[in-house]
Enzyme design. Structure first.
Site, PDB file in Angstrom:
ATOM      1  N   SER A 100       0.862  -1.187   0.000  1.00  0.00           N
ATOM      2  CA  SER A 100       0.000   0.000   0.000  1.00  0.00           C
ATOM      3  C   SER A 100       0.891   1.227   0.000  1.00  0.00           C
ATOM      4  O   SER A 100       1.615   1.480   0.961  1.00  0.00           O
ATOM      5  CB  SER A 100      -0.910  -0.001   1.228  1.00  0.00           C
ATOM      6  OG  SER A 100      -1.873  -1.017   1.094  1.00  0.00           O
ATOM      7  N   LYS A 174      -7.838   1.044  -2.715  1.00  0.00           N
ATOM      8  CA  LYS A 174      -7.448   0.697  -1.342  1.00  0.00           C
ATOM      9  C   LYS A 174      -7.800   1.825  -0.373  1.00  0.00           C
ATOM     10  O   LYS A 174      -8.294   1.572   0.729  1.00  0.00           O
ATOM     11  CB  LYS A 174      -5.937   0.393  -1.298  1.00  0.00           C
ATOM     12  CG  LYS A 174      -5.363   0.089   0.097  1.00  0.00           C
ATOM     13  CD  LYS A 174      -5.727  -1.282   0.613  1.00  0.00           C
ATOM     14  CE  LYS A 174      -5.382  -1.494   2.083  1.00  0.00           C
ATOM     15  NZ  LYS A 174      -3.997  -1.832   2.363  1.00  0.00           N
ATOM     16  N   LYS A 242      -3.336   6.946   9.428  1.00  0.00           N
ATOM     17  CA  LYS A 242      -2.448   7.250   8.297  1.00  0.00           C
ATOM     18  C   LYS A 242      -3.228   7.112   6.978  1.00  0.00           C
ATOM     19  O   LYS A 242      -3.142   7.972   6.094  1.00  0.00           O
ATOM     20  CB  LYS A 242      -1.258   6.271   8.338  1.00  0.00           C
ATOM     21  CG  LYS A 242      -0.192   6.489   7.286  1.00  0.00           C
ATOM     22  CD  LYS A 242       1.034   5.620   7.569  1.00  0.00           C
ATOM     23  CE  LYS A 242       1.780   5.265   6.299  1.00  0.00           C
ATOM     24  NZ  LYS A 242       1.332   4.001   5.672  1.00  0.00           N
TER      25      LYS A 242
END
Lengths: 298, 298
Positions: A100, A174, A242
């Site tokens: 990611s 994502k 995050k």
């Protein structure tokens, strides 16, 4: 090409990467693996994986290189530059980055790959360690249709790959995934508080809601943690923050106002500021209890 | 008691009530039904349901009375008072109100039932017309454990009954359900906007997210409507707003701040104020497009 004819270089065999590389080897692919900490790769030798001393060695013969490293900067460091993977890989091979990483990092890597005549896919995953072990990962793929078709059989060995658009959009999907997860955790937390405050048994409310319009993976898997006040991580709240921050920053780049996601991002910010960043992301209910001056059992 | 030995009075055989009463008759219960518009009840005679001319006639012999009327005031009108169901029902019989009504209305009805030596359950449902037809309704039950145990076999004929707490908490669970539905619709709407704006195919993003942590009934059933701009109702936005307003008002009574639910309630308020109240609740994405000055295709 069949599995037996394809050579795979696998870069990064940590908690997620190790079972993923193992599945590829068991499916018949010829896998050469590299990991910064060599013993994590060595454990894979029983599955028929060859362990390489350097990333370059793992990829020079590879038709497909899979990268499962921890972050965008680490990926860039290993992939780009004169000693990087792209410089070592064969022309017309394919690089699949399953970490990611930011959308822009993926787009930049795709451009660099094109210069080396190498196909590129960004293919981040959802489903965690269990998804990697069970080969049931949701795999969100950005890149050319042709490159996707070349590698979709291989990706299917690790989970369920779906191409969502050009390079970078796997990462975008994502982020959309992470926003939905964060917002659903906040939503289910509020439902728990309302049920508790009104004298209902939240565990029974959950049971009653299963299968209806309010059902979700978060209701099934995270709501019991909220009810039990059991926040051993799974996915720590600081990582959730995050991701929501990255998603909100991207939305701002697009001049897109996402009011619910922005609010939930703020809640996670407060949760982490109050020292709960290492707890599971379902601990967001603690922040809502705090706001309502309700006891948190600690 | 077995189904054959139990007499059921069924009050309200509209879109939801008709298939529910039909399931009870087919399961062997002796069902007497009443509906304000008689032809909706008459259609049930082929299933062995007896049609009564008055609500009183339907319930005087009943061991269990099921009420599936449209709102709290209509339920109160039929249940309470000297001509009401409670006055007509046998002592030690049970009244099950399956309508969605305010928590306080259910609590008040439960008290009135106790005075008549009648057991009371509030048992609102989720799953809509299809759930009623398929006998797959989520049934959220508030009331005594003993009363629930007496009727749970009967309720199971119509879906999946779960007792969540004392009288009124079935309605509370329904409100929690509706909050989760509203917030998840808002959340998935934002994910669609982010995906579209970043160049991903939202239908493919949905496909990629299935089975992962972001999966939900709303993702499965409502996200396609958002992508297709097809907002024929299902559940109209104005009803969703009525439910979220009731839930927020209840939370305020409890001095409970639910920030995400409050925000989403405001979004539904704006959606309805902009004239979209008759559209499906998934049309909330139109309100988010409006805020972002994005075209809504009309």
């Amino acid at each position: 090409m069949s599995a037996e004819q394809l050579r795979v270089g696998f870069i990064g065999t940590g908690i997620m990467g190790a079972p993923m590389a193992g599945h590829l080897a068991k499916a018949g692919y010829t896998v050469a693996a590299w990991n910064r900490t060599p013993d994590k790769a060595t454990a894979l030798e029983s599955n028929g994986v060859t362990v390489s001393d350097t990333p370059q060695q793992a990829v020079t013969q590879a038709d497909v290189v899979v990268v499962m490293l921890s972050s965008g900067p680490v990926c860039d460091e290993v992939i780009l530059g004169p000693q990087g993977l792209l410089a070592a890989m064969k022309a017309h091979s394919t690089l699949v980055v399953m970490s990611s990483i930011p959308v822009e990092t993926a787009q930049h890597q795709a451009q660099a790959a094109t210069k080396h005549d190498i196909g590129y896919l960004d293919a981040p995953v959802s489903g965690g360690e269990r998804g990697a072990q069970d080969a049931s990962l949701a795999i969100m793929v950005g890149g050319d249709v042709e490159t996707f078709e070349l590698t979709s059989a291989l990706l299917s060995v690790m989970g369920n790959p779906v191409r969502v658009g050009p390079a970078g959009t796997g990462q975008l999907a994502k982020l959309a995934n992470q926003l939905i997860v964060a917002n659903t955790i906040a939503t289910v937390s509020e439902a728990v508080l309302l049920a508790e405050r009104g004298g209902a048994d939240p565990a029974k409310v959950r049971e009653a809601l299963l299968g209806g319009f309010a059902d979700s993976t978060i209701l099934r898997s995270h709501m019991p943690r909220m009810i039990a006040n059991d926040f051993a991580p799974g996915g720590p709240a600081k990582w959730q923050l995050k991701d929501t921050q990255t998603a909100i920053a991207l939305a701002e780049q697009f001049s897109l106002e996402l009011p619910v996601s922005s609010l939930v991002n703020g809640l996670f910010k407060d949760l982490v500021a109050h020292g709960d960043g290492e707890l599971d992301h379902s601990a967001l209910i603690r922040e809502l209890r705090r706001r309502n001056e309700l006891p948190n059992g600690d």
